[in-house]
Design an enzyme around this catalytic site. Sequence first.
Site, short mmCIF file in Angstrom:
data_model
loop_
_atom_site.label_atom_id
_atom_site.label_comp_id
_atom_site.label_asym_id
_atom_site.label_seq_id
_atom_site.Cartn_x
_atom_site.Cartn_y
_atom_site.Cartn_z
N ASP A 52 0.83 -1.20 0.00
CA ASP A 52 0.00 0.00 0.00
C ASP A 52 0.86 1.26 0.00
O ASP A 52 1.94 1.28 0.60
CB ASP A 52 -0.91 0.00 1.24
N ASN A 100 -10.34 -2.59 -7.27
CA ASN A 100 -9.48 -1.62 -7.95
C ASN A 100 -9.94 -1.32 -9.38
O ASN A 100 -9.54 -0.31 -9.97
CB ASN A 100 -8.03 -2.10 -8.00
#
Length: 295
Positions: A52, A100
Amino acid sequence: MAKPFTLVFLLYILYPFQWILTKLRITRLAQRSLLHILAAGPIPGHVGFVMDGNRRYARGKGKLVQEGHGDGYLALRRVLEICLRLNIRCVSVYAFAIDNFKRPQEEVTALMQLAESKLMELCSHGDLLQEYGVKLNVIGRRSLFPESVQTAVRKAEELTEGNNRSILNVCMPYSSRDEMTTAVEDCIREVLAPANDFMSNDPIEEISEDTIDSHLMSVKRGSPPLDILVRTSGVKRLSDFMLWQCCENTQLHFSNTYWPDFGLFDFVPIILEWQRSVWFHRQNVWLRGSDSRNR
């Protein structure tokens, strides 16, 4: 191999000063020596990473988001080599979540192009995976990928299918809920299959936790239990990654470092913490055994 007493001594010396490790910059030879010392102690069999912070890293550096993802790939290679030098059997990385696909189309397209090119680069002749004998598994709902990416996935897996020293699970497009749902569906199909075969006298088996566990995508591809889960960028949530696998005996670590900057001295304290917990557990087991023998 170093004696357990020596390793415990090293861990106790290094652990209180682990914050210093994040500030050090040492030669590659010294890094390898440090990894050699750590590898002499207990080593986790499976480490997972939620990679991340690529976009925030890019914005902070004045770069395009696509460049941040590219730098994140370089971090993956760096961290993977560290894990392989530590003889960690399996590494799983959260590369692309199913959700995503909801991101801006320009970013999704760039990520698909990056995935296609880097999958083939990872598996090229003489590359990291071949050097260390790593088998690549792409875990997730691959049918959601464009056909060109699906082709790259198949080629990459075929190129490494003969490797058996280590495993790299690249989870994309992935969600833990989807993995668990798929596992339950597979279990139900297997249980009902004998009922649809009138010539079969096999009883319908019961679906248990072990049954579901054995049908998880990652487990079916040879992954051992998850020992450590690391998330970078300071965010403290799991974001639907390996929720089933980390429900028991998995150490969770949340690093403030953005993934493209994550490296050896972010990871060393995590390994030291895991080793320290293993030594304490072994010591407690030994002490309980000594107490029972002395009664």
